[in-house]
Enzyme design. Structure first.
Site, PDB file in Angstrom:
ATOM      1  N   CYS A 174       0.816  -1.220   0.000  1.00 51.73           N
ATOM      2  CA  CYS A 174       0.000   0.000   0.000  1.00 51.73           C
ATOM      3  C   CYS A 174       0.849   1.270   0.000  1.00 51.73           C
ATOM      4  O   CYS A 174       0.339   2.354  -0.283  1.00 51.73           O
ATOM      5  CB  CYS A 174      -0.933  -0.001   1.206  1.00 51.73           C
ATOM      6  SG  CYS A 174      -1.847  -1.525   1.356  1.00 51.73           S
ATOM      7  N   HIS A 183      -3.386   6.550   3.044  1.00 45.90           N
ATOM      8  CA  HIS A 183      -3.783   5.276   2.439  1.00 45.90           C
ATOM      9  C   HIS A 183      -5.171   4.911   2.973  1.00 45.90           C
ATOM     10  O   HIS A 183      -5.426   4.999   4.177  1.00 45.90           O
ATOM     11  CB  HIS A 183      -2.766   4.189   2.793  1.00 45.90           C
ATOM     12  CG  HIS A 183      -3.248   2.821   2.454  1.00 45.90           C
ATOM     13  ND1 HIS A 183      -3.786   2.530   1.219  1.00 45.90           N
ATOM     14  CD2 HIS A 183      -3.327   1.684   3.184  1.00 45.90           C
ATOM     15  CE1 HIS A 183      -4.170   1.268   1.205  1.00 45.90           C
ATOM     16  NE2 HIS A 183      -3.911   0.727   2.380  1.00 45.90           N
ATOM     17  N   ASN A 203     -10.063  -0.869   0.261  1.00 49.45           N
ATOM     18  CA  ASN A 203      -8.605  -0.719   0.270  1.00 49.45           C
ATOM     19  C   ASN A 203      -8.054  -1.184  -1.084  1.00 49.45           C
ATOM     20  O   ASN A 203      -8.066  -2.376  -1.384  1.00 49.45           O
ATOM     21  CB  ASN A 203      -8.039  -1.563   1.415  1.00 49.45           C
ATOM     22  CG  ASN A 203      -6.525  -1.521   1.498  1.00 49.45           C
ATOM     23  OD1 ASN A 203      -5.847  -1.050   0.596  1.00 49.45           O
ATOM     24  ND2 ASN A 203      -5.989  -2.039   2.589  1.00 49.45           N
TER      25      ASN A 203
HETATM   26  N1  ACO Z   1     -18.083  -9.771   9.257  1.00 48.35           N
HETATM   27  C1  ACO Z   1     -18.531 -10.120  10.479  1.00 48.35           C
HETATM   28  N2  ACO Z   1     -17.700 -10.451  11.492  1.00 48.35           N
HETATM   29  C2  ACO Z   1     -16.381 -10.442  11.237  1.00 48.35           C
HETATM   30  C3  ACO Z   1     -15.853 -10.101   9.978  1.00 48.35           C
HETATM   31  C4  ACO Z   1     -16.765  -9.753   8.966  1.00 48.35           C
HETATM   32  N3  ACO Z   1     -16.387  -9.399   7.725  1.00 48.35           N
HETATM   33  N4  ACO Z   1     -14.504 -10.166  10.031  1.00 48.35           N
HETATM   34  C5  ACO Z   1     -14.192 -10.542  11.279  1.00 48.35           C
HETATM   35  N5  ACO Z   1     -15.312 -10.710  12.004  1.00 48.35           N
HETATM   36  C6  ACO Z   1     -15.440 -11.119  13.415  1.00 48.35           C
HETATM   37  C7  ACO Z   1     -14.239 -11.861  13.910  1.00 48.35           C
HETATM   38  O1  ACO Z   1     -14.349 -13.240  13.614  1.00 48.35           O
HETATM   39  C8  ACO Z   1     -14.321 -11.587  15.401  1.00 48.35           C
HETATM   40  O2  ACO Z   1     -15.280 -12.444  15.960  1.00 48.35           O
HETATM   41  P1  ACO Z   1     -15.053 -13.071  17.431  1.00 48.35           P
HETATM   42  O3  ACO Z   1     -15.011 -11.897  18.372  1.00 48.35           O
HETATM   43  O4  ACO Z   1     -16.242 -13.956  17.608  1.00 48.35           O
HETATM   44  O5  ACO Z   1     -13.747 -13.806  17.352  1.00 48.35           O
HETATM   45  C9  ACO Z   1     -14.870 -10.157  15.467  1.00 48.35           C
HETATM   46  O6  ACO Z   1     -15.497  -9.924  14.199  1.00 48.35           O
HETATM   47  C10 ACO Z   1     -13.800  -9.114  15.687  1.00 48.35           C
HETATM   48  O7  ACO Z   1     -12.728  -9.314  14.762  1.00 48.35           O
HETATM   49  P2  ACO Z   1     -11.464  -8.426  14.772  1.00 48.35           P
HETATM   50  O8  ACO Z   1     -10.494  -8.925  13.729  1.00 48.35           O
HETATM   51  O9  ACO Z   1     -10.935  -8.268  16.165  1.00 48.35           O
HETATM   52  O10 ACO Z   1     -12.082  -7.015  14.290  1.00 48.35           O
HETATM   53  P3  ACO Z   1     -11.405  -5.606  14.244  1.00 48.35           P
HETATM   54  O11 ACO Z   1     -12.254  -4.655  14.959  1.00 48.35           O
HETATM   55  O12 ACO Z   1      -9.937  -5.663  14.564  1.00 48.35           O
HETATM   56  O13 ACO Z   1     -11.525  -5.249  12.697  1.00 48.35           O
HETATM   57  C11 ACO Z   1     -10.180  -5.145  10.697  1.00 48.35           C
HETATM   58  C12 ACO Z   1     -10.857  -6.032  11.715  1.00 48.35           C
HETATM   59  C13 ACO Z   1     -11.248  -4.346   9.997  1.00 48.35           C
HETATM   60  C14 ACO Z   1      -9.453  -6.021   9.683  1.00 48.35           C
HETATM   61  C15 ACO Z   1      -9.189  -4.189  11.398  1.00 48.35           C
HETATM   62  O14 ACO Z   1      -8.371  -4.908  12.262  1.00 48.35           O
HETATM   63  C16 ACO Z   1      -8.324  -3.433  10.403  1.00 48.35           C
HETATM   64  O15 ACO Z   1      -8.785  -2.610   9.654  1.00 48.35           O
HETATM   65  N6  ACO Z   1      -7.015  -3.669  10.458  1.00 48.35           N
HETATM   66  C17 ACO Z   1      -6.073  -2.940   9.600  1.00 48.35           C
HETATM   67  C18 ACO Z   1      -6.070  -3.455   8.199  1.00 48.35           C
HETATM   68  C19 ACO Z   1      -5.166  -2.583   7.357  1.00 48.35           C
HETATM   69  O16 ACO Z   1      -5.008  -1.408   7.598  1.00 48.35           O
HETATM   70  N7  ACO Z   1      -4.536  -3.120   6.355  1.00 48.35           N
HETATM   71  C20 ACO Z   1      -3.661  -2.231   5.582  1.00 48.35           C
HETATM   72  C21 ACO Z   1      -2.660  -2.910   4.911  1.00 48.35           C
HETATM   73  S1  ACO Z   1      -3.326  -3.922   3.659  1.00 48.35           S
HETATM   74  C22 ACO Z   1      -2.056  -4.184   2.530  1.00 48.35           C
HETATM   75  O17 ACO Z   1      -0.969  -3.754   2.709  1.00 48.35           O
HETATM   76  C23 ACO Z   1      -2.348  -5.026   1.298  1.00 48.35           C
END
Ligand code: ACO
Length: 324
Positions: free
Chosen positions: A112, A251, A281
């Protein structure tokens, strides 16, 4: 001429819109969860167009907006994590399609952060290697390397491309920059598409990571700490302060990351340009798509100062303070 001037920007995004409601039909998720956790409402997903094709279309748009002909370009850099082929590079294929006879061409792999890495490299090659006019493209068809059965990643990504043309000038549009990496953290948190071909000497049965795998929470923590750091770094190096900056174009990964970065920088959230709701993204393409949208909406005027701030797989991060 000792400086580099931005001539114009452009973009191309596939027409096919995939909404959160569409994703509800293929994985256990909901529009409510995706919007609340990420800010994403829809994304564009390629319907057969490859990375070269969308990079080429964004390039045509940027060349048009820059009043530039193909033969004016002597350097093409494409930032991508989702090339169609390892060889030729995406940049060489785009060079062939554009028929830019005078251009050197190569790809940059910095996920990214790739577009900002490429801008820094192009700026430096113009200043040090006699290049006159560079076409810089961020292009991704991430839908090729997304695991569409993994709800924790497939809801996040989209396809698209953005481009910029810069040229040697007495003006200076690239005021300050920084870029760096952390490979140890990258291996632990964000990996995609291991390459392992079936040859007598390669163990093809050992392919472990075909698709994007991410420890979202870890990447989130990294992102909210690095974004304010790199914005402050380019402000310090450019002897500038945030009041004089019209927009920060981060980003576009997750609107919560941007909210938290704004809070830590003690700056109004409106200073951040955000379009993650429409595109998701798009990795290396996200910043040039956002810049192009700003330009299309008439929100950038000559002389405006903008900070580009990126983070991503590698892990990598990069920022530039630019003047239009
Ligand atoms: N729909 C419903 N529930 C979901 C989904 C979904 N799509 N995805 C995960 N969950 C569930 C999980 O299973 C978990 O359930 P549990 O509590 O029963 O175990 C719960 O939701 C919470 O999951 P988390 O992963 O803790 O959710 P979080 O609030 O951290 O959000 C996310 C996840 C959106 C991925 C966040 O962590 C994020 O944005 N991280 C940064 C990603 C990023 O910036 N990437 C950039 C680089 S990408 C690149 O370089 C190619």
């Amino acid at each position: 001429m000792e400086g580099v001037k931005i001539l114009g920007v452009g973009k191309y995004c596939p027409e096919n819109v995939v909404t959160n409601f569409d994703l509800e039909k293929i994985v256990e998720t909901s529009d409510e969860w995706i919007v609340k956790r990420t800010g994403i409402k829809e994304r564009r997903i390629s319907d057969g167009e490859g990375t070269v094709e969308i990079a080429y279309k964004a390039a045509l748009n940027a060349l048009k907006n820059s009043n530039c002909g193909k033969d004016d370009i002597d350097l093409i850099i494409v930032a991508t994590t989702s090339p169609d082929k390892i060889m030729p590079s995406t940049a060489c294929s785009v060079q062939g399609l554009l028929d830019c006879k005078n251009a050197a061409a190569f790809d940059i792999s910095a996920a990214c952060s790739g577009f900002v890495y490429s801008l820094i490299i192009a700026d430096s090659l113009i200043k040090s290697a006699g290049k006159k006019r560079a076409l810089i493209i961020g292009a991704e068809v991430l839908s090729k390397i997304v695991d569409w059965s993994d709800r924790s990643t497939c809801v996040l990504f989209g396809d698209g491309a953005g481009a910029m043309v810069i040229e040697a000038s007495d003006e200076n549009s690239i005021i300050s920059s920084c870029f760096a990496s952390d490979g140890k953290l990258g291996e632990k948190t964000l990996v995609a598409a291991e390459i392992n071909l079936n040859t007598p000497f390669a163990k093809s049965e050992n392919i472990e990571k075909r698709y994007i795998e991410m420890k979202g929470g870890e990447v989130f923590k990294f992102a909210v700490s690095i974004l304010p750091e790199i914005v402050n770094d380019v402000l310090d190096k450019g002897n500038e302060n945030l009041e004089n900056i019209k927009y920060i174009v981060p980003h576009q990964a997750n609107s919560r990351i941007i909210d938290e970065a704004a809070r830590r920088l003690k700056v109004n959230r409106e200073k951040f340009y955000v379009n993650v709701d429409k595109y998701g993204n798009t990795s290396a393409a996200s910043i040039p798509i956002a810049l192009s949208e700003l330009s299309e909406k008439g929100l950038i005027n000559k002389g405006d100062k903008i900070i580009l701030a990126a983070f991503g797989g590698g892990l990598t991060w990069a920022s530039t303070l630019i003047k239009f």
